[in-house]
Design a protein around this motif. Structure first.
Motif, PDB file in Angstrom:
ATOM      1  N   ILE A  46      15.920   1.813  -9.642  1.00  0.00           N
ATOM      2  CA  ILE A  46      14.478   1.792  -9.853  1.00  0.00           C
ATOM      3  C   ILE A  46      13.976   3.236  -9.742  1.00  0.00           C
ATOM      4  CG2 ILE A  46      12.290   0.880  -8.981  1.00  0.00           C
ATOM      5  CD1 ILE A  46      14.015  -1.317  -7.584  1.00  0.00           C
ATOM      6  N   TYR A  47      13.558   3.767 -10.860  1.00  0.00           N
ATOM      7  CA  TYR A  47      13.037   5.149 -10.840  1.00  0.00           C
ATOM      8  C   TYR A  47      11.555   5.117 -10.475  1.00  0.00           C
ATOM      9  CZ  TYR A  47      17.406   6.362 -13.040  1.00  0.00           C
ATOM     10  OH  TYR A  47      18.734   6.529 -13.297  1.00  0.00           O
ATOM     11  N   LEU A  48      11.196   6.035  -9.589  1.00  0.00           N
ATOM     12  CA  LEU A  48       9.814   6.032  -9.103  1.00  0.00           C
ATOM     13  C   LEU A  48       8.993   7.071  -9.870  1.00  0.00           C
ATOM     14  CD1 LEU A  48      10.583   5.812  -5.288  1.00  0.00           C
ATOM     15  CD2 LEU A  48      10.358   3.977  -6.974  1.00  0.00           C
ATOM     16  N   GLN A  49       7.684   6.815  -9.924  1.00  0.00           N
ATOM     17  CA  GLN A  49       6.809   7.776 -10.594  1.00  0.00           C
ATOM     18  C   GLN A  49       6.812   9.099  -9.828  1.00  0.00           C
ATOM     19  OE1 GLN A  49       3.285   5.458 -10.727  1.00  0.00           O
ATOM     20  NE2 GLN A  49       3.888   4.400 -12.607  1.00  0.00           N
ATOM     21  N   GLU A  50       6.610  10.155 -10.536  1.00  0.00           N
ATOM     22  CA  GLU A  50       6.796  11.472  -9.936  1.00  0.00           C
ATOM     23  C   GLU A  50       5.794  11.772  -8.815  1.00  0.00           C
ATOM     24  OE1 GLU A  50       8.296  15.628 -11.901  1.00  0.00           O
ATOM     25  OE2 GLU A  50       7.640  13.985 -13.179  1.00  0.00           O
ATOM     26  N   ASP A  51       4.593  11.262  -8.972  1.00  0.00           N
ATOM     27  CA  ASP A  51       3.566  11.606  -7.988  1.00  0.00           C
ATOM     28  C   ASP A  51       3.527  10.652  -6.796  1.00  0.00           C
ATOM     29  OD1 ASP A  51       2.801   9.441  -9.366  1.00  0.00           O
ATOM     30  OD2 ASP A  51       0.795  10.185  -9.939  1.00  0.00           O
ATOM     31  N   THR A  52       4.574   9.849  -6.615  1.00  0.00           N
ATOM     32  CA  THR A  52       4.584   8.901  -5.507  1.00  0.00           C
ATOM     33  C   THR A  52       4.725   9.653  -4.175  1.00  0.00           C
ATOM     34  OG1 THR A  52       5.796   7.464  -7.001  1.00  0.00           O
ATOM     35  CG2 THR A  52       5.574   6.727  -4.727  1.00  0.00           C
ATOM     36  N   THR A  53       3.871   9.313  -3.216  1.00  0.00           N
ATOM     37  CA  THR A  53       3.917  10.004  -1.927  1.00  0.00           C
ATOM     38  C   THR A  53       5.009   9.425  -1.048  1.00  0.00           C
ATOM     39  OG1 THR A  53       2.402   8.474  -0.891  1.00  0.00           O
ATOM     40  CG2 THR A  53       1.420  10.357  -2.008  1.00  0.00           C
ATOM     41  N   ASP A  54       5.403  10.165  -0.012  1.00  0.00           N
ATOM     42  CA  ASP A  54       6.427   9.685   0.928  1.00  0.00           C
ATOM     43  C   ASP A  54       6.039   8.360   1.535  1.00  0.00           C
ATOM     44  OD1 ASP A  54       7.810  11.898   0.348  1.00  0.00           O
ATOM     45  OD2 ASP A  54       7.520  12.905   2.306  1.00  0.00           O
ATOM     46  N   GLY A  75       9.154  -5.345 -11.310  1.00  0.00           N
ATOM     47  CA  GLY A  75       8.235  -4.824 -12.306  1.00  0.00           C
ATOM     48  C   GLY A  75       6.782  -4.914 -11.869  1.00  0.00           C
ATOM     49  N   ALA A  76       6.486  -5.882 -11.023  1.00  0.00           N
ATOM     50  CA  ALA A  76       5.116  -6.091 -10.583  1.00  0.00           C
ATOM     51  C   ALA A  76       4.690  -5.078  -9.501  1.00  0.00           C
ATOM     52  CB  ALA A  76       4.956  -7.520 -10.061  1.00  0.00           C
ATOM     53  N   LEU A  77       5.670  -4.352  -8.961  1.00  0.00           N
ATOM     54  CA  LEU A  77       5.328  -3.399  -7.906  1.00  0.00           C
ATOM     55  C   LEU A  77       4.703  -2.135  -8.510  1.00  0.00           C
ATOM     56  CD1 LEU A  77       8.605  -3.671  -5.805  1.00  0.00           C
ATOM     57  CD2 LEU A  77       6.414  -4.780  -5.342  1.00  0.00           C
ATOM     58  N   GLU A  78       4.034  -1.384  -7.672  1.00  0.00           N
ATOM     59  CA  GLU A  78       3.397  -0.157  -8.163  1.00  0.00           C
ATOM     60  C   GLU A  78       4.332   1.050  -8.032  1.00  0.00           C
ATOM     61  OE1 GLU A  78      -0.469   0.534  -6.511  1.00  0.00           O
ATOM     62  OE2 GLU A  78      -0.992  -1.594  -6.796  1.00  0.00           O
ATOM     63  N   GLU A 114       4.070   6.072   0.225  1.00  0.00           N
ATOM     64  CA  GLU A 114       4.223   4.987  -0.758  1.00  0.00           C
ATOM     65  C   GLU A 114       5.692   4.643  -0.966  1.00  0.00           C
ATOM     66  OE1 GLU A 114       0.189   6.038  -3.300  1.00  0.00           O
ATOM     67  OE2 GLU A 114       2.093   6.992  -3.803  1.00  0.00           O
ATOM     68  N   ILE A 115       6.548   5.674  -0.896  1.00  0.00           N
ATOM     69  CA  ILE A 115       7.987   5.421  -1.050  1.00  0.00           C
ATOM     70  C   ILE A 115       8.492   4.521   0.060  1.00  0.00           C
ATOM     71  CG2 ILE A 115      10.271   6.513  -0.928  1.00  0.00           C
ATOM     72  CD1 ILE A 115       9.086   8.871  -2.463  1.00  0.00           C
ATOM     73  N   SER A 116       8.059   4.802   1.292  1.00  0.00           N
ATOM     74  CA  SER A 116       8.568   3.952   2.382  1.00  0.00           C
ATOM     75  C   SER A 116       7.922   2.566   2.338  1.00  0.00           C
ATOM     76  CB  SER A 116       8.367   4.617   3.744  1.00  0.00           C
ATOM     77  OG  SER A 116       7.003   4.790   3.992  1.00  0.00           O
ATOM     78  N   ASP A 117       6.676   2.477   1.853  1.00  0.00           N
ATOM     79  CA  ASP A 117       6.057   1.162   1.622  1.00  0.00           C
ATOM     80  C   ASP A 117       6.908   0.325   0.682  1.00  0.00           C
ATOM     81  OD1 ASP A 117       3.895   1.221   3.180  1.00  0.00           O
ATOM     82  OD2 ASP A 117       2.384   1.382   1.561  1.00  0.00           O
ATOM     83  N   LEU A 118       7.282   0.999  -0.394  1.00  0.00           N
ATOM     84  CA  LEU A 118       8.071   0.343  -1.432  1.00  0.00           C
ATOM     85  C   LEU A 118       9.394  -0.179  -0.855  1.00  0.00           C
ATOM     86  CD1 LEU A 118       7.248  -0.061  -4.299  1.00  0.00           C
ATOM     87  CD2 LEU A 118       8.483   2.024  -4.921  1.00  0.00           C
ATOM     88  N   TYR A 119       9.957   0.605   0.055  1.00  0.00           N
ATOM     89  CA  TYR A 119      11.211   0.194   0.689  1.00  0.00           C
ATOM     90  C   TYR A 119      11.028  -1.161   1.367  1.00  0.00           C
ATOM     91  CZ  TYR A 119      15.383   0.169   3.578  1.00  0.00           C
ATOM     92  OH  TYR A 119      16.564  -0.189   4.162  1.00  0.00           O
ATOM     93  N   GLY A 120       9.913  -1.250   2.102  1.00  0.00           N
ATOM     94  CA  GLY A 120       9.629  -2.502   2.808  1.00  0.00           C
ATOM     95  C   GLY A 120       9.477  -3.657   1.839  1.00  0.00           C
ATOM     96  N   GLN A 121       8.745  -3.403   0.759  1.00  0.00           N
ATOM     97  CA  GLN A 121       8.500  -4.475  -0.210  1.00  0.00           C
ATOM     98  C   GLN A 121       9.801  -4.944  -0.855  1.00  0.00           C
ATOM     99  OE1 GLN A 121       5.626  -2.289  -2.483  1.00  0.00           O
ATOM    100  NE2 GLN A 121       3.908  -3.500  -1.719  1.00  0.00           N
ATOM    101  N   LEU A 122      10.670  -3.957  -1.185  1.00  0.00           N
ATOM    102  CA  LEU A 122      11.941  -4.314  -1.813  1.00  0.00           C
ATOM    103  C   LEU A 122      12.840  -5.098  -0.851  1.00  0.00           C
ATOM    104  CD1 LEU A 122      12.714  -1.031  -3.790  1.00  0.00           C
ATOM    105  CD2 LEU A 122      12.233  -3.286  -4.771  1.00  0.00           C
ATOM    106  N   SER A 123      12.902  -4.619   0.377  1.00  0.00           N
ATOM    107  CA  SER A 123      13.808  -5.301   1.323  1.00  0.00           C
ATOM    108  C   SER A 123      13.356  -6.734   1.598  1.00  0.00           C
ATOM    109  CB  SER A 123      13.882  -4.591   2.671  1.00  0.00           C
ATOM    110  OG  SER A 123      13.596  -3.249   2.535  1.00  0.00           O
ATOM    111  N   ARG A 124      12.062  -6.969   1.469  1.00  0.00           N
ATOM    112  CA  ARG A 124      11.570  -8.315   1.758  1.00  0.00           C
ATOM    113  C   ARG A 124      11.893  -9.313   0.652  1.00  0.00           C
ATOM    114  NH1 ARG A 124       7.440  -5.700   4.351  1.00  0.00           N
ATOM    115  NH2 ARG A 124       6.096  -5.738   2.531  1.00  0.00           N
ATOM    116  N   MET A 125      12.196  -8.846  -0.559  1.00  0.00           N
ATOM    117  CA  MET A 125      12.523  -9.785  -1.645  1.00  0.00           C
ATOM    118  C   MET A 125      13.834 -10.488  -1.317  1.00  0.00           C
ATOM    119  SD  MET A 125      11.570  -7.755  -5.074  1.00  0.00           S
ATOM    120  CE  MET A 125       9.953  -7.044  -5.289  1.00  0.00           C
TER     121      MET A 125
END
Ligand SMILES: Nc1ncnc2c1ncn2[C@@H]1O[C@H](COP(=O)(O)OP(=O)(O)OP(=O)(O)O)[C@@H](O)[C@H]1O
Ligand SMILES: [Mg+2]
Lengths: 301, 229
Positions: free
Chosen positions: A63-71, A144-147, A73-84
């Motif tokens: 999953i490639y992240l958008q370039e302007d993603t902050t640290d 895909g639904a994640l930001e 938001e990156i760790s938020d995303l980690y949480g969201q992914l692990s919960r799936m």
């Protein structure tokens, strides 16, 4: 029924086998071979499934992240992914890491990277492993639904091939097993028929003096079940020896090992309880079923 | 006791084997059933054993109403009846003793009782010294006596013999009927089908004559002197 009656009937069942020993032996052999083939199919199926499982475990979605993603938001995303629930593993793959990997994989072109200096043209990514690849589509949709996601690269070809492979293997093994079960039952039914025939005089007398149907049938049941049980024991022994020999052989086969890995072969010891129960149970069950069909058709009581 | 009320049997091929038969045989009776081939004698026996059902009419045997008797209760009925076949039907691989003990075992009789009872009936038919012999070592008359002992061993109320003397010498036949009579004197009802008019004439007693599916004669006649009507 009194204990002496049960003993008598069991004895009659054993005597049936002896009286009818040629047929009993033939059906023992056929049943043992059938059970063996069923057993081999099942073990083959278990192993293939395990191997396919091994391949599936190597799936990787990036999953490639958008370039302007902050640290943050990156760790938020980690949480969201692990919960799936279908995601087994999430690892962060920073752009620095991927840059280093890229460099080392292209060490011959070092000059090219030198010109880039500290400018890293790559982007951060998450690498995830999906637990059940048959639910890949669903999981991708969720991702895909994640930001903050630039794009997702999934091994869709692998998914398709493996899913198809699994389906074919299941179907082929299923058909083989079903056919063998039917053959076993028919064979036992024939033996019972011969046994009923060799005892027809006794059966007629029994009917006239008022023996109950259960009493008339029971020895044939015993005969079928003992034959089936013995076939199960035989098949178990052969499978055990054969399986261990095969594992020895495969372990020496290095190309095979490198593709599937040692872990994907299920050692017999792991399967010994279910296999034993399955063989003895199936043998006895087929023996009993074959007998039931034959009795209904030929004994007419 | 056997009672038939207005019983008819029509076989599936359309054969009218029994035609409105009324019959009563009381406990303790001894009756001969005679009649030409195809008259319906075996058909009558099959009805009593509930091997077949009547097309119409009702049948009572040893307290069972056969019209209402369910299939799974047939063994109970048959335990009150002993059957003797024309061709003996002994099991060749069993000794005399085993042939008789066998039919007690298969109705789950107590083992201790089996020994006593088998010895008793073997003695009764006069074959004590042949108990360990196999059927092929016996004469026809002896084989039929084993078959009678076998029919008797479960202590039935009724013994039915379908031409028990059909396969043995005339002198032996006489012995067989005597044996059946002595069993009758102990209290068992006997129904014996036979073709041998001489035999019937000699013994006398109740004679039931069937012809073309109907009872044409049913009377008690004296032995030896009497002519058949
Ligand atoms: N299962 C059957 N199906 C059709 N017809 C039958 C069947 N059994 C007997 N019959 C017919 O019914 C009639 C009476 O037969 P049954 O066997 O009762 O005669 P029977 O008096 O015992 O003769 P036999 O002295 O020859 O033994 C005969 O015409 C016979 O052909
Ligand atoms: Mg007849």
């Amino acid at each position: 029924m009194r204990a002496s009656g049960v003993r008598y009937l069991l004895g009659q069942g054993v005597e049936n086998i002896w009286k009818n020993r040629m047929m009993a032996f033939a059906s023992f052999c056929v049943l043992m071979i059938s059970l063996l083939l069923v057993g081999i199919s099942v073990l083959f199926f278990i192993n293939i499934t395990s191997m396919v499982g091994g391949l599936e475990d190597k799936n990787e979605v990036i999953i490639y992240l958008q370039e302007d993603t902050t640290d943050m938001e990156i760790s938020d995303l980690y949480g969201q992914l692990s919960r799936m629930d279908n995601i087994a593993e999430v690892t962060f793959y920073s752009k620095e890491e991927s840059f280093e990997d890229l460099k080392s994989s292209m060490s011959d072109y070092e000059m090219l990277f030198d010109s880039l200096g500290d400018d890293n043209p790559l982007i951060d990514a998450y690498r995830i492993r999906v637990a059940d690849i048959s639910r890949m589509d669903e999981t991708l949709a969720q991702i895909g639904a994640l930001e903050h996601i630039e794009h997702v690269r999934a091994p869709l070809d692998l998914v398709q091939i493996l899913t198809e492979l699994r389906r074919i293997i299941t179907m082929v093994c299923g058909v083989i097993i079903l056919a063998l079960i039917i053959i076993s039952i028919v064979i036992i039914a024939n033996t019972t028929k011969a046994s009923v025939f060799s005892r027809r005089a006794e059966i007629q007398i029994m009917k006239y003096v008022g023996a109950t149907n259960a009493f008339i049938r029971f020895p044939f049941f015993v005969e079928g079940m003992i034959t089936g049980l013995l076939a199960g024991v035989g098949a178990l022994a052969v499978t055990w020896l054969g399986y261990d020999a095969m594992i020895d052989l495969l372990t020496q086969e290095t190309t095979f090992m490198s593709i599937f890995g040692m872990t994907s072969i299920v050692p017999f010891e792991d399967a010994v309880m279910p296999v034993t129960i399955a063989y003895l149970g199936a043998g006895t069950l087929f023996g009993a079923l074959g007998t039931v069909f034959a009795i209904r058709k030929h004994l007419n009581v | 006791m056997i009672e038939m009320r207005d019983v008819s049997v029509v076989y599936s091929g359309g054969v009218d084997a029994l035609h409105h038969v009324n019959l009563r045989i009381n406990d303790g009776d001894f009756a001969f059933v005679v009649g030409p081939s195809g008259a319906g004698k075996s058909t009558m026996i099959k009805l009593i054993l509930k091997e077949i059902n009547p097309s119409s009419g009702s049948i009572f045997v040893n307290g069972y109403n056969l019209n209402k008797l369910r299939r799974r209760r047939i063994p109970a009925l048959r335990r009150t009846i002993g059957f003797v076949f024309q061709d003996f039907r002994l099991i060749p691989s069993m000794t005399v003793y085993e042939n008789i003990a066998f039919v007690m075992r298969v109705i789950d009789a107590p083992p201790k009782y089996i020994k006593k009872r088998v010895s008793y009936v073997i003695n009764l038919v006069g074959l004590s010294d042949k108990a360990r012999n196999y059927p092929n070592e016996l004469s026809g008359g002896e084989m039929q006596r084993v078959a009678i002992a076998r029919a008797l061993v479960n202590d039935p109320q009724l013994i039915i013999a379908d031409e028990p003397t059909g396969n043995i010498d005339p002198e032996m036949s006489y012995e067989i009927v005597e044996l059946l009579q002595s069993i009758n004197e102990i209290g068992t009802t006997i129904l014996m089908v036979t073709h041998e008019h001489n035999l019937v004439r000699q013994f006398g007693g109740r004679i039931i004559n069937i012809n073309q599916g109907q009872i044409v004669f049913d009377e008690i006649v004296g032995g030896n002197l009497i002519n058949e009507s």
